[in-house]
Design a protein around this motif. Structure first.
Motif, PDB file in Angstrom:
ATOM      1  N   THR A 193       0.958  -1.121   0.120  1.00 31.30           N
ATOM      2  CA  THR A 193      -0.133  -0.178  -0.043  1.00 31.30           C
ATOM      3  C   THR A 193       0.830   1.156   0.052  1.00 31.30           C
ATOM      4  O   THR A 193       0.247   2.472  -0.063  1.00 31.30           O
ATOM      5  N   GLY A 194       1.938   1.155  -0.065  1.00 34.35           N
ATOM      6  CA  GLY A 194       2.983   2.296   0.072  1.00 34.35           C
ATOM      7  C   GLY A 194       4.241   1.988  -0.752  1.00 34.35           C
ATOM      8  O   GLY A 194       4.725   1.102  -1.124  1.00 34.35           O
ATOM      9  N   ASP A 195       5.086   2.888  -0.768  1.00 33.50           N
ATOM     10  CA  ASP A 195       6.610   3.099  -1.094  1.00 33.50           C
ATOM     11  C   ASP A 195       7.404   2.224  -0.363  1.00 33.50           C
ATOM     12  O   ASP A 195       7.088   2.040   0.992  1.00 33.50           O
ATOM     13  N   TYR A 196       8.332   1.758  -0.785  1.00 27.99           N
ATOM     14  CA  TYR A 196       9.575   1.058  -0.256  1.00 27.99           C
ATOM     15  C   TYR A 196      10.123   1.879   0.888  1.00 27.99           C
ATOM     16  O   TYR A 196      10.478   3.137   0.565  1.00 27.99           O
ATOM     17  N   VAL A 197      10.254   1.468   2.092  1.00 28.43           N
ATOM     18  CA  VAL A 197      11.005   2.310   3.106  1.00 28.43           C
ATOM     19  C   VAL A 197      12.120   1.266   3.841  1.00 28.43           C
ATOM     20  O   VAL A 197      11.548   0.431   4.591  1.00 28.43           O
ATOM     21  N   ASP A 198      13.278   1.968   4.123  1.00 28.30           N
ATOM     22  CA  ASP A 198      14.339   1.162   4.522  1.00 28.30           C
ATOM     23  C   ASP A 198      13.966   1.475   6.088  1.00 28.30           C
ATOM     24  O   ASP A 198      14.443   2.522   6.756  1.00 28.30           O
ATOM     25  N   LYS A 199      13.807   0.412   6.800  1.00 25.21           N
ATOM     26  CA  LYS A 199      13.397   0.601   8.475  1.00 25.21           C
ATOM     27  C   LYS A 199      14.384  -0.169   8.932  1.00 25.21           C
ATOM     28  O   LYS A 199      14.203  -0.281  10.389  1.00 25.21           O
TER      29      LYS A 199
END
Length: 201
Positions: A193-199
């Motif tokens: 549901t959203g963009d890739y985020v490096d967590k």
């Protein structure tokens, strides 16, 4: 067409006759395929695992002598039902023959492991009578060989039509058999549901 046995079941004044045929005549395959599509076609969008044979796969199964076809016919010879059964597990591409051999080694040693592929009945026929007659034909073989038989039912058919309960009841009426769930597989889906985020830390 080769018949390996026959049984009949009365339905009022009429009777359903079941013959064991190893090769379905070419002239009848299209008719059976139409019934198959009516019965199984809706599962294309109701089950994740593929439940419906492609047309060429259906043709191959109908002409493969290793697969018994228990065909229900009216007194006039019109086919109204079809069940498949085989002891050649390699003809069933979605199962592992090695599993059954390891799970039931004594049965495997004497070639007494079977798999039931599908059962269908013409919706215009006496469905309960034809179904019962075909199950009777199959149970006679399995009981005589003290066999093991496997089959699968997708969750949609179980929840909507209670197929597992109906089949268990039919078996209980005709033979002593211990029925157990052998395996299950759960399918998952992830909806992003959203963009890739490096967590990462």
């Amino acid at each position: 067409m080769t018949a390996g046995g026959e049984c009949s079941l009365a339905a009022g004044a009429a009777a359903i006759r079941v013959s064991i045929e190893h090769t379905i005549p070419e002239a009848e395959i299209d008719g059976f395929h139409r019934l198959y599509e009516t019965a199984f076609g809706p599962l294309r969008t109701r089950a994740i695992a593929r439940q419906v044979l492609y047309r060429n796969e259906f043709q191959d199964e109908m002409t493969d002598p290793r697969v018994q076809k228990h065909v229900a016919r009216t007194p006039g010879g019109t086919p109204v039902g079809l069940s498949t059964l085989t002891r050649h597990l390699e003809t069933v591409p979605w199962i592992s023959p090695d599993y059954f051999a390891a799970r039931f080694p004594l049965h495997a040693a004497r070639g007494a492991i079977f798999y039931a592929g599908f059962t269908l009945v013409d919706p215009t026929a006496r469905q309960g009578t034809a179904f019962h007659a075909m199950i009777t034909s199959i149970v006679r073989i399995l009981a005589a060989e003290r066999a093991v038989v496997g089959w699968d039912i997708c969750s949609y058919n179980n929840s909507r039509f209670s197929f597992a309960d109906a089949l268990r009841a039919a078996l209980d009426e005709q033979a002593d058999a211990d029925v157990a769930v052998e395996d299950a597989q759960t399918y998952y889906a992830a909806r992003f549901t959203g963009d890739y985020v490096d967590k990462g830390g």
